[in-house]
Design a protein around this motif. Structure first.
Motif, PDB file in Angstrom:
ATOM      1  N   ARG A 167      21.920  47.866  41.391  1.00 49.95           N
ATOM      2  CA  ARG A 167      22.323  46.839  42.351  1.00 49.95           C
ATOM      3  C   ARG A 167      22.532  45.500  41.657  1.00 49.95           C
ATOM      4  O   ARG A 167      23.458  44.750  41.996  1.00 49.95           O
ATOM      5  N   ALA A 168      21.691  45.191  40.669  1.00 49.58           N
ATOM      6  CA  ALA A 168      21.865  43.955  39.899  1.00 49.58           C
ATOM      7  C   ALA A 168      23.166  44.007  39.103  1.00 49.58           C
ATOM      8  O   ALA A 168      23.891  43.009  39.011  1.00 49.58           O
ATOM      9  N   PHE A 169      23.488  45.181  38.563  1.00 44.84           N
ATOM     10  CA  PHE A 169      24.751  45.355  37.850  1.00 44.84           C
ATOM     11  C   PHE A 169      25.932  45.111  38.796  1.00 44.84           C
ATOM     12  O   PHE A 169      26.888  44.419  38.452  1.00 44.84           O
ATOM     13  N   LEU A 170      25.860  45.685  39.990  1.00 41.39           N
ATOM     14  CA  LEU A 170      26.938  45.483  40.970  1.00 41.39           C
ATOM     15  C   LEU A 170      27.057  44.009  41.365  1.00 41.39           C
ATOM     16  O   LEU A 170      28.166  43.495  41.547  1.00 41.39           O
ATOM     17  N   GLU A 171      25.938  43.338  41.514  1.00 40.01           N
ATOM     18  CA  GLU A 171      25.961  41.921  41.883  1.00 40.01           C
ATOM     19  C   GLU A 171      26.623  41.088  40.785  1.00 40.01           C
ATOM     20  O   GLU A 171      27.444  40.222  41.073  1.00 40.01           O
ATOM     21  N   ARG A 172      26.277  41.363  39.524  1.00 42.61           N
ATOM     22  CA  ARG A 172      26.927  40.652  38.415  1.00 42.61           C
ATOM     23  C   ARG A 172      28.429  40.930  38.406  1.00 42.61           C
ATOM     24  O   ARG A 172      29.237  40.033  38.160  1.00 42.61           O
ATOM     25  N   ARG A 173      28.775  42.168  38.673  1.00 42.39           N
ATOM     26  CA  ARG A 173      30.197  42.534  38.699  1.00 42.39           C
ATOM     27  C   ARG A 173      30.929  41.809  39.827  1.00 42.39           C
ATOM     28  O   ARG A 173      32.037  41.315  39.648  1.00 42.39           O
ATOM     29  N   ARG A 174      30.306  41.733  41.015  1.00 44.86           N
ATOM     30  CA  ARG A 174      30.929  41.016  42.135  1.00 44.86           C
ATOM     31  C   ARG A 174      31.110  39.544  41.806  1.00 44.86           C
ATOM     32  O   ARG A 174      32.147  38.955  42.101  1.00 44.86           O
ATOM     33  N   LEU A 175      30.096  38.936  41.177  1.00 44.16           N
ATOM     34  CA  LEU A 175      30.215  37.526  40.813  1.00 44.16           C
ATOM     35  C   LEU A 175      31.341  37.309  39.805  1.00 44.16           C
ATOM     36  O   LEU A 175      32.081  36.326  39.888  1.00 44.16           O
ATOM     37  N   ALA A 176      31.480  38.230  38.864  1.00 41.34           N
ATOM     38  CA  ALA A 176      32.574  38.130  37.889  1.00 41.34           C
ATOM     39  C   ALA A 176      33.929  38.274  38.585  1.00 41.34           C
ATOM     40  O   ALA A 176      34.881  37.558  38.254  1.00 41.34           O
ATOM     41  N   GLU A 177      34.011  39.193  39.548  1.00 42.05           N
ATOM     42  CA  GLU A 177      35.267  39.354  40.299  1.00 42.05           C
ATOM     43  C   GLU A 177      35.589  38.101  41.106  1.00 42.05           C
ATOM     44  O   GLU A 177      36.743  37.672  41.169  1.00 42.05           O
ATOM     45  N   TRP A 178      34.569  37.507  41.746  1.00 41.28           N
ATOM     46  CA  TRP A 178      34.794  36.285  42.500  1.00 41.28           C
ATOM     47  C   TRP A 178      35.241  35.154  41.576  1.00 41.28           C
ATOM     48  O   TRP A 178      36.123  34.372  41.918  1.00 41.28           O
ATOM     49  N   GLU A 179      34.617  35.071  40.420  1.00 40.58           N
ATOM     50  CA  GLU A 179      35.002  34.029  39.464  1.00 40.58           C
ATOM     51  C   GLU A 179      36.453  34.221  39.021  1.00 40.58           C
ATOM     52  O   GLU A 179      37.219  33.262  38.951  1.00 40.58           O
ATOM     53  N   ALA A 180      36.832  35.464  38.722  1.00 39.18           N
ATOM     54  CA  ALA A 180      38.216  35.728  38.311  1.00 39.18           C
ATOM     55  C   ALA A 180      39.179  35.399  39.450  1.00 39.18           C
ATOM     56  O   ALA A 180      40.261  34.829  39.222  1.00 39.18           O
ATOM     57  N   GLU A 181      38.810  35.732  40.669  1.00 42.81           N
ATOM     58  CA  GLU A 181      39.658  35.428  41.823  1.00 42.81           C
ATOM     59  C   GLU A 181      39.790  33.923  42.018  1.00 42.81           C
ATOM     60  O   GLU A 181      40.871  33.415  42.324  1.00 42.81           O
ATOM     61  N   TRP A 182      38.702  33.211  41.817  1.00 41.17           N
ATOM     62  CA  TRP A 182      38.758  31.762  41.967  1.00 41.17           C
ATOM     63  C   TRP A 182      39.617  31.130  40.874  1.00 41.17           C
ATOM     64  O   TRP A 182      40.335  30.160  41.126  1.00 41.17           O
ATOM     65  N   GLU A 183      39.564  31.686  39.663  1.00 42.17           N
ATOM     66  CA  GLU A 183      40.435  31.192  38.581  1.00 42.17           C
ATOM     67  C   GLU A 183      41.902  31.348  38.968  1.00 42.17           C
ATOM     68  O   GLU A 183      42.728  30.513  38.617  1.00 42.17           O
ATOM     69  N   ARG A 184      42.190  32.398  39.696  1.00 43.13           N
ATOM     70  CA  ARG A 184      43.575  32.649  40.107  1.00 43.13           C
ATOM     71  C   ARG A 184      43.973  31.767  41.293  1.00 43.13           C
ATOM     72  O   ARG A 184      45.065  31.222  41.337  1.00 43.13           O
ATOM     73  N   VAL A 185      43.062  31.597  42.253  1.00 43.51           N
ATOM     74  CA  VAL A 185      43.391  30.895  43.488  1.00 43.51           C
ATOM     75  C   VAL A 185      43.029  29.414  43.427  1.00 43.51           C
ATOM     76  O   VAL A 185      43.673  28.586  44.064  1.00 43.51           O
ATOM     77  N   GLY A 186      42.027  29.061  42.663  1.00 43.61           N
ATOM     78  CA  GLY A 186      41.506  27.694  42.619  1.00 43.61           C
ATOM     79  C   GLY A 186      42.538  26.612  42.353  1.00 43.61           C
ATOM     80  O   GLY A 186      42.554  25.590  43.050  1.00 43.61           O
ATOM     81  N   PRO A 187      43.406  26.759  41.343  1.00 44.67           N
ATOM     82  CA  PRO A 187      44.375  25.691  41.075  1.00 44.67           C
ATOM     83  C   PRO A 187      45.262  25.387  42.288  1.00 44.67           C
ATOM     84  O   PRO A 187      45.605  24.228  42.534  1.00 44.67           O
ATOM     85  N   GLY A 188      45.638  26.395  43.061  1.00 46.97           N
ATOM     86  CA  GLY A 188      46.441  26.159  44.265  1.00 46.97           C
ATOM     87  C   GLY A 188      45.681  25.356  45.304  1.00 46.97           C
ATOM     88  O   GLY A 188      46.264  24.496  45.981  1.00 46.97           O
ATOM     89  N   TRP A 189      44.404  25.589  45.431  1.00 42.68           N
ATOM     90  CA  TRP A 189      43.595  24.832  46.380  1.00 42.68           C
ATOM     91  C   TRP A 189      43.496  23.371  45.949  1.00 42.68           C
ATOM     92  O   TRP A 189      43.563  22.469  46.779  1.00 42.68           O
ATOM     93  N   LYS A 190      43.339  23.156  44.654  1.00 45.97           N
ATOM     94  CA  LYS A 190      43.221  21.798  44.169  1.00 45.97           C
ATOM     95  C   LYS A 190      44.506  21.004  44.447  1.00 45.97           C
ATOM     96  O   LYS A 190      44.466  19.852  44.813  1.00 45.97           O
ATOM     97  N   LYS A 191      45.660  21.658  44.259  1.00 44.95           N
ATOM     98  CA  LYS A 191      46.944  20.983  44.503  1.00 44.95           C
ATOM     99  C   LYS A 191      47.072  20.609  45.974  1.00 44.95           C
ATOM    100  O   LYS A 191      47.533  19.534  46.308  1.00 44.95           O
ATOM    101  N   ARG A 192      46.643  21.510  46.857  1.00 45.38           N
ATOM    102  CA  ARG A 192      46.708  21.207  48.287  1.00 45.38           C
ATOM    103  C   ARG A 192      45.773  20.073  48.669  1.00 45.38           C
ATOM    104  O   ARG A 192      46.077  19.261  49.522  1.00 45.38           O
TER     105      ARG A 192
END
Length: 195
Positions: A167-192
């Motif tokens: 479960r700890a492994f899955l949690e780390r993996r989810r956090l990494a996925e969220w971080e990668a998603e934010w790297e992709r989506v974050g710049p667009g939010w900042k521009k808005r």
């Protein structure tokens, strides 16, 4: 404060098992891990506890079968033997006769005021060596039950702790996925936000 509404968080039971577009594969995997961990913990605890209780009761029954009570006579006064224990007993020399007529001597506990010639009961094994008094059947059941509970708790806890690792492994993996998603989506939010 009438009219003020407070937002309350509601807990949704079994949410990982419900169909939802927000449910990820890792949520389903975690649901199966939690279910499997609890089932293994319960089953393992029961099996380990029952096996422990059975082994303890059998061991104490075998010990009772290998020992027997014999009458012995004190060969010295208890006051001559040394220091008294907190329980009011001292180790004193005794003599007993085995089934073949042979004489044996050793030291055993006796009351602090016992005198030479006093008869006491001692326990011996098959080799006619002094051993401690075996555990009574009722006491054996109580000890086995206590051992059963302790081992069951330990086994169940060990499985639950081991279940936290994936479960700890899955949690780390989810956090990494969220971080990668934010790297992709974050710049667009900042521009808005700035634009």
């Amino acid at each position: 404060m009438a009219g003020t509404s407070r937002a309350r968080a509601t807990r949704v039971w079994l949410w990982r098992w419900r169909v939802s577009p927000l449910r990820r594969r890792s949520d389903r995997a975690e649901a199966w891990i939690v279910l499997g961990t609890w089932l293994l913990a319960l089953l393992g605890a029961v099996l380990a506890g029952v096996a422990t209780a059975d082994a303890m009761e059998r061991g104490m029954a075998e010990n009772r079968a290998r020992t027997r009570a014999v009458s012995a006579v004190l060969t010295q006064d208890a006051t001559e033997s040394g220091t008294e224990s907190a329980l009011g007993t001292v180790r004193v020399k005794v003599r007993w006769t085995d089934a073949n007529g042979g004489s044996h001597t050793d030291r055993t506990k006796a009351d602090a005021d016992a005198t030479a010639g006093t008869m006491v009961t001692v326990w011996v094994n098959r080799e006619d060596e002094l051993v401690s008094k075996p555990v009574a059947p009722s006491e054996a059941r109580l000890q086995a039950a206590a051992g059963c509970v302790l081992v069951a708790l330990g086994a169940g806890t060990a499985v639950l702790v081991a279940g936290r690792l994936p479960r700890a492994f899955l949690e780390r993996r989810r956090l990494a996925e969220w971080e990668a998603e934010w790297e992709r989506v974050g710049p667009g939010w900042k521009k808005r936000m700035l634009g």
